[in-house]
Design a protein around this motif. Structure first.
Motif, mmCIF file in Angstrom:
data_model
loop_
_atom_site.group_PDB
_atom_site.id
_atom_site.type_symbol
_atom_site.label_atom_id
_atom_site.label_comp_id
_atom_site.label_asym_id
_atom_site.label_seq_id
_atom_site.Cartn_x
_atom_site.Cartn_y
_atom_site.Cartn_z
ATOM 1 N N SER A 14 0.753 -1.206 0.006
ATOM 2 C CA SER A 14 -0.007 -0.137 0.033
ATOM 3 C C SER A 14 0.814 1.163 0.097
ATOM 4 O O SER A 14 0.547 2.060 -0.583
ATOM 5 C CB SER A 14 -1.027 0.076 1.262
ATOM 6 O OG SER A 14 -0.065 -0.001 2.491
ATOM 7 N N ARG A 17 2.171 1.658 -3.556
ATOM 8 C CA ARG A 17 0.972 2.253 -4.466
ATOM 9 C C ARG A 17 0.811 3.706 -4.175
ATOM 10 O O ARG A 17 0.679 4.290 -4.944
ATOM 11 C CB ARG A 17 -0.067 1.266 -4.240
ATOM 12 C CG ARG A 17 -0.051 -0.057 -4.787
ATOM 13 C CD ARG A 17 -1.187 -0.779 -4.511
ATOM 14 N NE ARG A 17 -1.273 -2.252 -5.019
ATOM 15 C CZ ARG A 17 -2.315 -2.870 -5.110
ATOM 16 N NH1 ARG A 17 -3.337 -2.499 -4.271
ATOM 17 N NH2 ARG A 17 -2.435 -4.009 -5.897
ATOM 18 N N THR A 47 -9.009 1.478 -6.741
ATOM 19 C CA THR A 47 -7.754 1.843 -5.995
ATOM 20 C C THR A 47 -7.058 3.169 -5.889
ATOM 21 O O THR A 47 -6.649 3.632 -5.009
ATOM 22 C CB THR A 47 -6.892 0.549 -6.391
ATOM 23 O OG1 THR A 47 -7.313 -0.876 -6.107
ATOM 24 C CG2 THR A 47 -5.377 0.356 -5.424
ATOM 25 N N PHE A 51 -6.515 5.791 -2.754
ATOM 26 C CA PHE A 51 -5.175 6.572 -2.512
ATOM 27 C C PHE A 51 -5.317 8.044 -2.872
ATOM 28 O O PHE A 51 -4.621 8.935 -2.138
ATOM 29 C CB PHE A 51 -3.854 5.844 -3.240
ATOM 30 C CG PHE A 51 -3.633 4.575 -2.816
ATOM 31 C CD1 PHE A 51 -2.918 4.705 -1.867
ATOM 32 C CD2 PHE A 51 -3.784 3.612 -3.717
ATOM 33 C CE1 PHE A 51 -2.410 3.280 -1.410
ATOM 34 C CE2 PHE A 51 -3.283 2.360 -3.189
ATOM 35 C CZ PHE A 51 -2.792 2.179 -2.080
#
Length: 263
Positions: A14, A17, A47, A51
């Motif tokens: 994570s 990313r 996703t 973020f």
């Protein structure tokens, strides 16, 4: 358990990313939609959205509801690195002196992966469509500082760079073949300086020289940029380079000496 497995167990996907979302923004992609970010990072839209909204909450990104862009808070991510480096501190006053002498913007950069990163900058006038500041990144192959830095690489590192870099035409003048770039890097290595004429952006010329570490290796590059004058009245590329090269070399010598004294 092997070291490779142990290392992968420590990997936080994570975090990787989230950093990829930040790195997706650059000089050519200052503002992007959710679809743009998803495409550039390879993340799904869902996703990428999570973020981006997290970064908005943290203050690193702003949005008008459709477009996203970085905020100045991201500069803090690099501040610890820059504040620990002696080069920007030593180079800044000498760049100021150089700009006063030649009446042009001056910069210093280092090589980071396949790109140059500006670590010091004195701005006198805007020549590019994209603003340049500390932290700005450009492809090394199309810049004068990049070619100086590439010329300072050991052969195996230069080979690795040429094997993985994508040589995209940024203008009609950009060198886009490995053979042409390798020959130009060799020429830069032999003569000790580089000049690039409208390969990064039309209308922009730049001249660069190396800055050396106390060990004699190329540690950074120093350059100045100037307008490429069209027509018969302006200086030729050779004349423009010759007019600033001695000043650049003297400034490089002083920064190199300062680095040696500091070490």
């Amino acid at each position: 358990m092997s070291e490779t497995i142990a290392a992968s167990d420590q990997y936080v996907q994570s975090l990787a990313r989230g950093l990829s979302v930040i790195r997706a923004f650059d000089a050519e992609n200052v503002q992007m939609t959710l679809s743009d970010v998803s495409r550039r990072t390879g993340l799904t839209r869902a996703t990428a959205r999570r973020f981006l909204l997290t970064l908005v909450e943290l203050g690193y990104v702003r949005t008008d509801g459709r477009n996203f862009e970085l905020t100045a808070l991201v500069l803090q991510l690099g501040y610890s690195y820059l504040s620990g480096q002696t080069l920007p501190q030593l180079a800044q006053p000498l760049l100021e002196d150089l700009s006063r002498e030649i009446h042009e913007s001056t910069s210093a950069s280092i090589l980071d992966g396949n790109e140059i990163v500006y670590v010091a900058r004195i701005h006198t006038r805007r020549l590019m469509t994209v603003g340049i500041a500390v932290g700005t990144r450009f492809p090394a192959y199309a810049t004068s500082m990049g070619r100086v830095l590439l010329a300072g690489l050991p052969p195996e590192r230069l080979d690795a760079y040429l094997a993985e870099v994508e040589l995209r035409p940024l203008t009609e003048r950009t060198l886009t073949t490995e053979a042409a770039l390798r020959a130009e890097v060799q020429r830069v290595r032999e003569q000790g300086w580089a000049v690039v004429d409208q390969e990064l952006e039309r209308g922009l010329r730049s001249v660069a020289v190396p800055i050396f570490s106390p060990a004699g290796e190329v540690a950074a590059a120093l350059n100045t940029s100037m307008q490429a004058t069209l027509g018969l009245d302006g200086p030729t590329l050779e004349e423009a380079a010759a007019s600033v090269l001695p000043h650049l070399q003297e400034a490089s010598r002083k920064i190199t000496q300062a680095l040696a004294a500091r070490s």
